[in-house]
Design a protein around this motif. Structure first.
Motif, PDB file in Angstrom:
ATOM      1  N   LEU A 176     -52.423  35.826 -41.864  1.00  0.00           N
ATOM      2  CA  LEU A 176     -51.227  35.611 -42.679  1.00  0.00           C
ATOM      3  C   LEU A 176     -51.517  35.633 -44.174  1.00  0.00           C
ATOM      4  CD1 LEU A 176     -49.473  32.829 -40.569  1.00  0.00           C
ATOM      5  CD2 LEU A 176     -48.961  35.266 -40.632  1.00  0.00           C
ATOM      6  N   LEU A 177     -52.795  35.767 -44.565  1.00  0.00           N
ATOM      7  CA  LEU A 177     -53.110  35.811 -45.990  1.00  0.00           C
ATOM      8  C   LEU A 177     -52.561  37.089 -46.612  1.00  0.00           C
ATOM      9  CD1 LEU A 177     -56.791  34.548 -46.400  1.00  0.00           C
ATOM     10  CD2 LEU A 177     -54.702  33.360 -46.990  1.00  0.00           C
ATOM     11  N   PRO A 178     -51.744  36.973 -47.641  1.00  0.00           N
ATOM     12  CA  PRO A 178     -51.166  38.166 -48.269  1.00  0.00           C
ATOM     13  C   PRO A 178     -52.094  38.790 -49.314  1.00  0.00           C
ATOM     14  CG  PRO A 178     -50.269  36.218 -49.304  1.00  0.00           C
ATOM     15  CD  PRO A 178     -51.231  35.732 -48.246  1.00  0.00           C
ATOM     16  N   LEU A 179     -53.400  38.497 -49.221  1.00  0.00           N
ATOM     17  CA  LEU A 179     -54.341  38.987 -50.220  1.00  0.00           C
ATOM     18  C   LEU A 179     -55.362  39.910 -49.562  1.00  0.00           C
ATOM     19  CD1 LEU A 179     -55.300  35.582 -51.901  1.00  0.00           C
ATOM     20  CD2 LEU A 179     -53.590  37.184 -52.707  1.00  0.00           C
ATOM     21  N   PRO A 180     -55.748  40.974 -50.240  1.00  0.00           N
ATOM     22  CA  PRO A 180     -56.872  41.768 -49.740  1.00  0.00           C
ATOM     23  C   PRO A 180     -58.170  41.010 -50.017  1.00  0.00           C
ATOM     24  CG  PRO A 180     -56.096  42.652 -51.840  1.00  0.00           C
ATOM     25  CD  PRO A 180     -55.185  41.519 -51.499  1.00  0.00           C
ATOM     26  N   THR A 181     -58.851  40.561 -48.983  1.00  0.00           N
ATOM     27  CA  THR A 181     -60.050  39.748 -49.184  1.00  0.00           C
ATOM     28  C   THR A 181     -60.960  39.851 -47.983  1.00  0.00           C
ATOM     29  OG1 THR A 181     -60.883  37.525 -49.659  1.00  0.00           O
ATOM     30  CG2 THR A 181     -58.976  37.666 -48.205  1.00  0.00           C
ATOM     31  N   ASN A 182     -62.250  39.638 -48.225  1.00  0.00           N
ATOM     32  CA  ASN A 182     -63.241  39.551 -47.153  1.00  0.00           C
ATOM     33  C   ASN A 182     -63.750  38.126 -46.995  1.00  0.00           C
ATOM     34  OD1 ASN A 182     -63.305  42.360 -46.471  1.00  0.00           O
ATOM     35  ND2 ASN A 182     -64.433  42.738 -48.370  1.00  0.00           N
ATOM     36  N   ILE A 183     -63.062  37.170 -47.629  1.00  0.00           N
ATOM     37  CA  ILE A 183     -63.508  35.782 -47.555  1.00  0.00           C
ATOM     38  C   ILE A 183     -63.249  35.243 -46.149  1.00  0.00           C
ATOM     39  CG2 ILE A 183     -63.175  33.438 -48.423  1.00  0.00           C
ATOM     40  CD1 ILE A 183     -62.433  34.616 -51.117  1.00  0.00           C
ATOM     41  N   CYS A 184     -64.327  34.897 -45.456  1.00  0.00           N
ATOM     42  CA  CYS A 184     -64.220  34.293 -44.128  1.00  0.00           C
ATOM     43  C   CYS A 184     -65.571  33.665 -43.807  1.00  0.00           C
ATOM     44  CB  CYS A 184     -63.838  35.332 -43.072  1.00  0.00           C
ATOM     45  SG  CYS A 184     -65.046  36.667 -42.906  1.00  0.00           S
ATOM     46  N   PHE A 185     -65.635  32.980 -42.681  1.00  0.00           N
ATOM     47  CA  PHE A 185     -66.885  32.357 -42.261  1.00  0.00           C
ATOM     48  C   PHE A 185     -67.738  33.360 -41.484  1.00  0.00           C
ATOM     49  CE2 PHE A 185     -64.119  28.678 -42.859  1.00  0.00           C
ATOM     50  CZ  PHE A 185     -64.960  27.802 -43.524  1.00  0.00           C
ATOM     51  N   ARG A 186     -69.045  33.138 -41.511  1.00  0.00           N
ATOM     52  CA  ARG A 186     -69.963  33.874 -40.647  1.00  0.00           C
ATOM     53  C   ARG A 186     -70.069  33.147 -39.304  1.00  0.00           C
ATOM     54  NH1 ARG A 186     -69.400  37.444 -44.173  1.00  0.00           N
ATOM     55  NH2 ARG A 186     -70.906  37.795 -45.843  1.00  0.00           N
ATOM     56  N   LYS A 187     -70.537  33.860 -38.286  1.00  0.00           N
ATOM     57  CA  LYS A 187     -70.612  33.248 -36.959  1.00  0.00           C
ATOM     58  C   LYS A 187     -71.453  31.969 -36.968  1.00  0.00           C
ATOM     59  CE  LYS A 187     -69.821  37.295 -34.040  1.00  0.00           C
ATOM     60  NZ  LYS A 187     -70.393  38.212 -33.017  1.00  0.00           N
ATOM     61  N   HIS A 188     -72.563  31.999 -37.705  1.00  0.00           N
ATOM     62  CA  HIS A 188     -73.450  30.821 -37.710  1.00  0.00           C
ATOM     63  C   HIS A 188     -72.841  29.638 -38.452  1.00  0.00           C
ATOM     64  CE1 HIS A 188     -74.825  31.412 -41.905  1.00  0.00           C
ATOM     65  NE2 HIS A 188     -74.715  32.697 -41.648  1.00  0.00           N
ATOM     66  N   GLU A 189     -71.780  29.867 -39.224  1.00  0.00           N
ATOM     67  CA  GLU A 189     -71.121  28.776 -39.957  1.00  0.00           C
ATOM     68  C   GLU A 189     -69.959  28.167 -39.180  1.00  0.00           C
ATOM     69  OE1 GLU A 189     -71.794  30.601 -44.470  1.00  0.00           O
ATOM     70  OE2 GLU A 189     -70.032  31.176 -43.294  1.00  0.00           O
ATOM     71  N   VAL A 190     -69.516  28.867 -38.152  1.00  0.00           N
ATOM     72  CA  VAL A 190     -68.293  28.450 -37.466  1.00  0.00           C
ATOM     73  C   VAL A 190     -68.485  27.158 -36.687  1.00  0.00           C
ATOM     74  CG1 VAL A 190     -66.665  29.123 -35.641  1.00  0.00           C
ATOM     75  CG2 VAL A 190     -67.307  30.751 -37.402  1.00  0.00           C
TER      76      VAL A 190
END
Length: 476
Positions: A176-190
């Motif tokens: 639902l983020l209306p922004l173009p972004t690659n900000i997310c968690f990595r698998k090891h951080e989840v």
């Protein structure tokens, strides 16, 4: 002291979580509020108050109020901050923190402050303050991308929903983020995100539930950010949280030229070493006071610094809650003696970052460290470990002020080669020139004291204007 004009003097209570990465920004905000002529009561546990920077720097309008942390089974004696315990034992610290409710309620009843500014943890506090007619602000030391990322999830948790509990929910940007972004968690951080949504800890309350109740019960939120740096995320966090979000600015260090005592023995030794290094070549390495590296991580980081061939200053503190000593690879200190320094006690970070020999900052991406590094225009080599640090790193990669050290997506491991290559790329290779230029560009925002102080002025004016208009009851 600033004149109050026609405004009455406010009494503001401050109640941070028991971590110095939270306590210090709260103290900094307390100083700003006192500079505007308002009274501040700063509440924390006795030992934490004793460990604050020297009190002669504080305004006479700030009163330090010690609270007695109740004993809790499994919590070591004298452990009153996250730096005193290992990560697995922070749950017992939260249980003890919840035991401060009675003392804090008594303080509020007896002193009737106009405002209370608190952290994410005291989920029980908003209804208490609301019942006493006290205006309530949540001070988030976290960035708007974490809040925007989690805003809808906070709502789901309050309502009892647990829909977002799969890894896939976190390793891509929210749909639902209306922004173009690659900000997310990595698998090891989840794992941390999933664990923090669970109530299966000693306090009986998840971090996400705490945050959700804090957001639901607050009149507004103050956040350490500014529109010049992140306008879209600030707007998005306000929309997703349904709460007035008032930026405090970046709260950069007050000075970069006179940041300590010239006669300080530690600084004299460090400065002499830095003076002997080539300008713009030293890698400053500091991963905060709470990151506990494994033996493998220490080894790969050390060997990576050695492999880079660059001079380095490594602030390698032993976290107080970790009983095992930090072991460097055999022969490492001897092999790097001519170009490396490993310092195992407190360091004057601002002074080091302000030295002309420093050419890059290898950081865990705690927000306070990032602000200091970018205020002084340093490109970043990013190695995040905890909480919001991974999201901070990805946001700064998008800003092109540095690079994140490549890691194994599954387990978070990194190699000496990935450390060495990242360090060299940022500090001495041609590609790093872009990172340096972008960092210097951002320093004009981060280090603009007039701009940043204006944000604090606006927050204090907001408090003056909205005192006494707090909602008297919690929304159902």
């Amino acid at each position: 002291m600033a004149s109050l004009g026609s405004s009455k003097q406010l009494h503001v209570a401050m109640f941070p979580w028991l971590a110095f990465g939270h306590i210090i920004p709260f103290l900094q905000l307390s100083k700003f509020i006192a500079q505007k002529g308002h009274r501040v009561s700063f509440l924390s546990t006795t030992r934490n108050i004793q460990r604050l920077p020297p009190s002669h720097h504080l305004s006479p309008l700030i009163t330090l109020v010690p609270l007695t942390l109740p004993p809790v089974h499994h919590l070591p004696q004298n452990a009153e901050a996250t730096m005193d315990v290992c990560t697995d034992d922070v749950q017992y610290l939260k249980k003890a923190f919840d035991g401060l409710q009675h003392q804090l309620t008594q303080f509020l009843q007896q002193n009737s402050p106009d405002w209370i500014i608190y952290d994410f943890a005291p989920y029980w506090l908003p209804p208490v303050a609301a019942g006493l007619g006290i205006s309530r602000a949540f001070f988030s030391i976290y960035n708007p991308w974490l809040l925007a990322f989690g805003g809808r999830w906070f709502e789901e948790l309050i309502k009892g929903s647990r829909d977002r509990k799969k890894m896939e929910d976190f390793v891509a940007p929210p749909k639902l983020l209306p922004l173009p972004t690659n900000i997310c968690f990595r698998k090891h951080e989840v794992k941390w995100m999933l664990d923090s949504s669970s109530s299966l800890n000693a306090s009986g309350v998840s971090d996400m539930y705490r945050s959700g109740m804090i957001l639901q019960g607050s009149d507004c939120m103050f956040i350490r950010c500014c529109y010049e740096f992140e306008p879209q995320w600030l707007t998005l966090s306000e929309e997703s949280l349904h709460l007035p979000v008032i930026p405090l600015g970046l709260m950069p260090p007050a000075t970069t030229t006179n940041v300590g005592d010239e006669k300080d023995d530690a600084w004299v030794t460090i400065k002499n070493w830095l003076d002997g290094q080539q300008k713009g070549q030293v890698v400053y390495v500091a991963l905060g006071s709470e990151v506990m590296l494994t033996k493998t991580e220490v080894r790969e980081l050390a060997l990576g610094l050695e492999l880079s061939g660059l001079p380095f200053f490594w602030a390698l503190r032993q976290p107080a809650g970790n009983s095992t000593s930090v072991e460097l690879p055999e022969g490492f200190v001897e092999r790097t003696r001519n170009r490396g320094m490993v310092w195992k006690s407190w360091v004057p970070q601002l002074r080091i970052l302000n030295h002309e020999s420093v050419g890059g900052f290898l950081t865990h991406c705690g927000w306070g460290s990032i602000v200091e590094g970018l205020t002084l225009g340093h490109p970043l080599i990013m190695l995040p470990f905890l909480m919001d640090q991974g999201l901070n790193a990805r946001a700064l990669v998008e800003k092109q002020v540095g690079m994140e050290i490549p890691r194994n997506e599954e387990d978070g491991s990194f190699t000496k080669e990935s450390v060495a290559n990242s360090v060299r790329l940022v500090v001495v290779e041609d590609e790093g020139k872009m990172y340096k230029a972008k960092a210097r560009e951002l320093s004009r925002i981060f280090g603009d004291m007039e701009l940043q102080n204006k944000y604090v002025d606006d927050v204090v004016q907001y408090m003056e204007k909205h005192t006494g208009v707090a909602s008297s009851a919690m929304d159902g």
